[in-house]
Design a protein around this motif. Structure first.
Motif, short mmCIF file in Angstrom:
data_model
loop_
_atom_site.label_atom_id
_atom_site.label_comp_id
_atom_site.label_asym_id
_atom_site.label_seq_id
_atom_site.Cartn_x
_atom_site.Cartn_y
_atom_site.Cartn_z
N ARG A 163 -11.05 3.29 10.12
CA ARG A 163 -9.65 3.17 10.56
C ARG A 163 -9.07 1.83 10.13
O ARG A 163 -7.90 1.74 9.74
N GLU A 164 -9.88 0.79 10.21
CA GLU A 164 -9.42 -0.54 9.77
C GLU A 164 -9.06 -0.51 8.29
O GLU A 164 -8.06 -1.11 7.88
N GLY A 165 -9.89 0.17 7.50
CA GLY A 165 -9.62 0.25 6.07
C GLY A 165 -8.35 1.03 5.78
O GLY A 165 -7.51 0.60 4.97
N ALA A 166 -8.18 2.18 6.44
CA ALA A 166 -6.98 2.99 6.23
C ALA A 166 -5.73 2.25 6.70
O ALA A 166 -4.65 2.40 6.10
N ALA A 167 -5.88 1.42 7.75
CA ALA A 167 -4.73 0.69 8.29
C ALA A 167 -4.18 -0.31 7.27
O ALA A 167 -2.98 -0.60 7.27
N VAL A 168 -5.04 -0.85 6.41
CA VAL A 168 -4.58 -1.80 5.38
C VAL A 168 -3.54 -1.13 4.48
O VAL A 168 -2.45 -1.67 4.25
N PHE A 169 -3.87 0.07 3.99
CA PHE A 169 -2.94 0.78 3.09
C PHE A 169 -1.73 1.32 3.85
O PHE A 169 -0.62 1.37 3.32
N SER A 170 -1.97 1.75 5.09
CA SER A 170 -0.86 2.26 5.90
C SER A 170 0.18 1.16 6.15
O SER A 170 1.40 1.40 6.04
N ILE A 192 -11.24 -4.34 0.69
CA ILE A 192 -10.26 -3.60 -0.12
C ILE A 192 -10.84 -3.08 -1.44
O ILE A 192 -10.61 -1.92 -1.79
N PRO A 193 -11.59 -3.89 -2.21
CA PRO A 193 -12.18 -3.34 -3.44
C PRO A 193 -13.07 -2.13 -3.17
O PRO A 193 -13.04 -1.14 -3.93
N HIS A 194 -13.83 -2.17 -2.08
CA HIS A 194 -14.68 -1.03 -1.73
C HIS A 194 -13.83 0.18 -1.35
O HIS A 194 -14.18 1.33 -1.68
N LEU A 195 -12.69 -0.07 -0.67
CA LEU A 195 -11.82 1.03 -0.27
C LEU A 195 -11.23 1.73 -1.48
O LEU A 195 -11.13 2.97 -1.51
N MET A 247 -9.69 -11.89 7.15
CA MET A 247 -10.29 -11.90 5.82
C MET A 247 -11.47 -10.93 5.71
O MET A 247 -11.71 -10.38 4.64
N ARG A 248 -12.17 -10.69 6.81
CA ARG A 248 -13.31 -9.76 6.75
C ARG A 248 -12.84 -8.36 6.40
O ARG A 248 -13.56 -7.60 5.74
N THR A 249 -11.62 -8.00 6.80
CA THR A 249 -11.05 -6.70 6.44
C THR A 249 -10.52 -6.72 5.02
O THR A 249 -10.68 -5.74 4.27
N THR A 270 3.94 -7.63 -0.85
CA THR A 270 3.06 -6.70 -0.15
C THR A 270 1.70 -7.33 0.10
O THR A 270 1.12 -7.21 1.19
N VAL A 271 1.18 -8.02 -0.91
CA VAL A 271 -0.10 -8.72 -0.74
C VAL A 271 0.01 -9.75 0.38
O VAL A 271 -0.90 -9.87 1.22
N ALA A 272 1.11 -10.48 0.40
CA ALA A 272 1.30 -11.51 1.42
C ALA A 272 1.32 -10.91 2.83
O ALA A 272 0.69 -11.42 3.75
N THR A 273 2.03 -9.79 3.00
CA THR A 273 2.12 -9.17 4.33
C THR A 273 0.77 -8.63 4.79
O THR A 273 0.45 -8.70 5.98
N VAL A 274 0.00 -8.09 3.85
CA VAL A 274 -1.33 -7.57 4.20
C VAL A 274 -2.25 -8.72 4.60
O VAL A 274 -3.01 -8.62 5.57
N LEU A 275 -2.18 -9.83 3.87
CA LEU A 275 -3.00 -11.01 4.20
C LEU A 275 -2.66 -11.56 5.58
O LEU A 275 -3.53 -11.99 6.33
N ILE A 276 -1.38 -11.52 5.92
CA ILE A 276 -0.95 -12.01 7.23
C ILE A 276 -1.39 -11.04 8.34
O ILE A 276 -1.73 -11.46 9.45
N SER A 277 -1.42 -9.75 8.02
CA SER A 277 -1.67 -8.73 9.03
C SER A 277 -3.14 -8.55 9.40
O SER A 277 -3.45 -8.12 10.52
N PHE A 278 -4.05 -8.86 8.47
CA PHE A 278 -5.46 -8.55 8.68
C PHE A 278 -6.34 -9.77 8.46
O PHE A 278 -6.02 -10.64 7.64
#
Length: 270
Positions: free
Chosen positions: A141-148, A59-62, A53-55, A43-51
């Motif tokens: 929206r960018e933040g919510a998209a990470v978890f979505s 994640i810690p703030h989200l 680094m600025r997004t 899951t971490v790998a897919t999120v890193l590929i999808s977004f």
């Protein structure tokens, strides 16, 4: 601490754990290193590929936003404040509100009040403030998209983990005991994938979206309040206009507060 988020996670874990026990499955079955590795690291790998680094850095703030107790401004009090400002402006003039800016901590509200005191037109104030709201929504929206997205990928990775486990199980066809254990372990990955996807990541995204909607609503009240004062509306008109953002129950509370104020200070909204 947002109690709803914490309680929800605890109840989700209890539901899965207790359900497994009632079905005769030991909790220890979940401690499958291969399944955990595939789901979490995958899951971490897919999120890193999808977004970008600025997004990812947000994640810690989200997580902080998700688990932090919401301290949003009370909308009834906000409407009351603008009503009082409108009354003060009609009596003492717009510049009498200059001291009000220092009383507020909200940067968005302070910025709008300052634009108003600087003599900017209502159209300019609206455009600037709505642009700020739009930019905030885009960031959220960018933040919510990470978890979505994480919630979308995790169940699929669970299926991938099950396939990997079944491949390993098929190598032990001659031993039915080992085969059964291998198949059982294979589906642990599916369970973890579905659990993390639909009990954690998707709900986290929804929580962020809900908090964003609430924040946008409050900021829209601020915009309309500032524009109403700029246009010279009476306190009654300001109250009626801003009350359209409230629910029926909130509107009842607002009217009761207004009626009580009128009893104490007759002619306040004339």
């Amino acid at each position: 601490m947002d109690k709803a988020s914490v309680i929800g996670i605890i109840l989700g874990i209890i539901a899965i754990g207790l359900g497994m026990v009632l079905k005769g499955v030991g909790i220890v079955a979940l401690l499958n290193p291969a399944a955990i590795l595939i789901i979490l690291l995958g899951t971490v790998a897919t999120v890193l590929i999808s977004f970008p680094m600025r997004t990812i850095k947000k994640i810690p703030h989200l997580f902080k936003v998700i688990f932090k107790e919401e301290t949003s401004i009370d909308m009834n009090r906000l409407i009351e404040m603008f009503s009082e400002m409108a009354d003060q402006t009609r009596k003492e003039g717009l510049l009498s509100l200059e001291k009000e800016i220092a009383k507020h901590d909200d940067p968005f509200l302070k910025s709008g009040l300052q634009l108003m005191l600087d003599g900017q037109s209502p159209e300019f104030i609206r455009d600037v403030m709505l642009e700020k709201i739009s930019a905030m929504e885009k960031r959220h929206r960018e933040g919510a998209a990470v978890f979505s997205q994480a919630g979308t990928y995790a169940p699929t990775l669970g299926v991938l983990g099950a396939v990997v486990g079944l491949i390993a199980a098929l190598k032990n066809m001659e031993d039915m005991v080992v085969l059964g254990e291998a198949i059982s372990a294979a589906f642990v990955a599916t369970l973890l994938g579905i659990f993390t996807g639909y009990v954690l990541w998707h709900p986290f995204a929804n929580k962020l979206k809900e908090k964003t909607e609430r924040e946008v609503q409050i900021k829209e009240i601020m915009v309309e309040g500032i524009l109403s004062i700029t246009n010279g509306n009476s306190s009654r008109v300001v109250r009626e206009k801003l009350s359209t953002y409230l629910s029926e129950d909130e509107m009842i509370d607002n009217r009761e507060a207004f009626n009580e104020t009128e009893k104490q200070e007759p002619g306040l909204s004339s």
